[in-house]
Scaffold this active site. Structure first.
Site, short mmCIF file in Angstrom:
data_model
loop_
_atom_site.label_atom_id
_atom_site.label_comp_id
_atom_site.label_asym_id
_atom_site.label_seq_id
_atom_site.Cartn_x
_atom_site.Cartn_y
_atom_site.Cartn_z
N SER A 82 -23.17 19.77 23.85
CA SER A 82 -23.45 20.92 23.00
C SER A 82 -24.80 21.54 23.39
O SER A 82 -25.01 21.82 24.56
CB SER A 82 -23.40 20.48 21.54
OG SER A 82 -23.36 21.59 20.71
N ASP B 272 -11.93 22.89 21.54
CA ASP B 272 -13.25 23.40 21.13
C ASP B 272 -13.17 24.91 20.92
O ASP B 272 -12.91 25.67 21.85
CB ASP B 272 -14.26 23.06 22.24
CG ASP B 272 -15.72 23.33 21.84
OD1 ASP B 272 -15.94 24.14 20.91
OD2 ASP B 272 -16.61 22.74 22.46
N HIS C 161 -14.97 20.81 18.94
CA HIS C 161 -16.27 20.64 19.57
C HIS C 161 -16.85 19.24 19.34
O HIS C 161 -17.44 18.64 20.24
CB HIS C 161 -17.19 21.72 19.00
CG HIS C 161 -18.56 21.69 19.54
ND1 HIS C 161 -18.84 21.97 20.85
CD2 HIS C 161 -19.75 21.37 18.95
CE1 HIS C 161 -20.15 21.84 21.05
NE2 HIS C 161 -20.71 21.48 19.92
N1 LIG Z 1 -21.75 17.85 14.96
C1 LIG Z 1 -22.70 18.24 15.94
C2 LIG Z 1 -22.21 19.52 16.56
C3 LIG Z 1 -23.22 20.40 17.21
O1 LIG Z 1 -23.56 19.87 18.43
C4 LIG Z 1 -24.05 18.40 15.31
O2 LIG Z 1 -24.10 18.62 14.12
O3 LIG Z 1 -25.06 18.25 15.99
#
Ligand SMILES: N[C@@H](CCO)C(=O)O
Ligand SMILES: CC(=O)SCCNC(=O)CCNC(=O)[C@H](O)C(C)(C)COP(=O)(O)OP(=O)(O)OC[C@H]1O[C@@H](n2cnc3c(N)ncnc32)[C@H](O)[C@@H]1OP(=O)(O)O
Length: 396
Positions: free
Chosen positions: A145, A338, A367
């Protein structure tokens, strides 16, 4: 549950960089950078793996990538010196809206005045931390991410310094879709009267706004199918509805629970499991996160664009031109469902790299698959790291 690793414990530290000028031109002084390390440096100080965290995580990799780190795992602390550094603007130790201006307590925290810090700024300041540790070469930079975006930025330090990289569920540059979701989340926070343009009392933060932002975020991290499969129209077993003209045993005979719910009850009780899920998790998030940090990090994401300053303005293929400049092996992983940074984006990144490899994890988890599918991710990573090591042995 965090796995206990024999002969290995995490070390958490903070280092202060005396002066650092951000891409925006603003100079920060005495800048804290928090980091965690696992394992030890070898004699040549070149067994280094940098892990870049996602939006809401801190540097304690074991807390959010437990399945990836361990003696028989891709991130093996008996083999590698693993370091995860906290992004600027995040509430977990580095300079952020929560820290004192230039670390002078008398000036109070930055709050909403914390300057725009980009992912490129993170890479530059984190590199300074590694320089102070006398580390000149990194075997691999790995992230998911926001961390996957940082991994791409790290690669631009050059193949001699960063030998390989792994970017998971990330974009090469944020598109209109993801920027808009960030705007929705900022709007939730700003609409809470308690936000007060970012000048809130730390004891009375804009919880409602932050919860709304996280709820929206949570939906982008999954997929419709994952919510349907996990919750469907199932009702929560709690809290029990107070009373309802429709809820007597007689009146509900032959009906399903959902059929006897009145509009009034619907407003006052969260009857669906999916509602309690997003409320609970957004609430839990608010206990450790800060609204100004949330806004700072979403702006950071919005600025992400690997082509910035690397490609002429007349280029017709800016992404390919920028990616083509990277000379080290790069693994790019997508999650099939995603919706935030769809797999086509990772496919395009891999296609633009000279030595790129694309892998996809087929899953309905969206994601968040990068946090949930650690078994598969671990195998993919092990294979890649072994391949890179073999190549280095052959090529020197
Ligand atoms: N669930 C992850 C998704 C975003 O990268 C977070 O909250 O960091
Ligand atoms: C400082 C640090 O670095 S700490 C790390 C913090 N950051 C991170 O971990 C990264 C972000 N993490 C996440 O986004 C998520 O935790 C994920 C994606 C990894 C896992 O999400 P999920 O698959 O939903 O996890 P899980 O099934 O455990 O459910 C989450 C919580 O919701 C609760 N829950 C599940 N269903 C419901 C429901 N219907 N109603 C209410 N609560 C529910 C669970 O009991 C669990 O509670 P707990 O966290 O108190 O144990």
């Amino acid at each position: 549950m965090v796995e206990a690793i024999p002969n290995m414990k995490a070390i958490h530290s903070r280092l202060f960089i005396p002066q650092f000028t951000l891409e925006s031109g603003t100079t920060l002084y005495n800048v804290p950078v928090a980091y965690s390390t696992y394992g030890s440096l070898n004699a040549k100080r070149d067994n280094v793996i940098v892990i870049c965290h996602g939006f809401s995580a801190g540097t304690q990799v074991m807390h959010w990538w437990n399945g990836m780190i361990g003696t028989h795992r891709a991130l093996n602390p008996s083999k590698y010196f693993i370091i995860c550094l906290n992004a600027l603007g995040s509430p977990f130790g580095s300079a952020s809206p929560l820290t004192a201006i230039n670390e002078q307590p008398s000036l109070g925290p930055y709050g909403p005045a914390f300057p725009l810090a980009t992912i490129r700024d993170d890479v530059r300041i984190h590199k300074q931390v590694l320089d102070r540790m006398d580390i000149d070469q990194i075997q691999c930079v790995i992230g998911g991410s926001m961390g996957g975006m940082a991994a791409l930025e790290w690669a631009y330090l050059g193949a001699q310094k960063v030998r390989s990289f792994v970017s998971i569920a990330a974009s090469a540059r944020l598109g209109a879709w993801a920027i808009s979701w960030n705007e929705v989340q900022r709007h939730c926070i700003a609409s809470d009267p308690a936000y007060n343009n970012g000048h809130y009392d730390s004891h009375a933060p804009p919880i409602a706004g932050l919860m709304g932002a996280r709820m929206a975020g949570l939906l982008t991290y999954r997929s419709r199918n994952s919510y349907e499969a996990r919750f469907g129209r199932e009702l929560a077993a709690y809290p029990t509805p107070r009373s309802s003209p429709c809820s007597t045993p007689e009146s509900s005979a032959g009906s399903t629970d959902s059929e006897v719910l009145s509009e009034e009850m619907f407003d006052e009780t969260p009857p669906f499991l999916t509602q309690t899920y997003i409320r609970y998790n957004a609430g839990k998030f608010c206990a450790t996160f800060d609204a100004n940090c949330y806004i700072a990090l979403t702006h950071k994401l919005d600025t992400h664009d690997i082509t910035r300053g690397r490609v002429g303005s007349t280029s017709r293929t800016p992404l390919a031109d920028a990616l083509g400049q990277l000379m080290q092996p790069g693994l790019v992983v997508g999650i099939s469902s995603d919706i935030l940074y769809p797999p086509q984006e990772q496919k395009d990144i891999a296609a633009g790299l000279r030595y790129g490899e694309y892998r996809v994890i087929v899953s309905d988890d969206g994601h968040d698959g990068f946090l949930l599918h650690t078994e598969e991710l671990n195998s993919i990573l092990m294979e890649f790291l072994d391949g890179v090591r073999d190549q280095s042995t052959i090529l020197g």
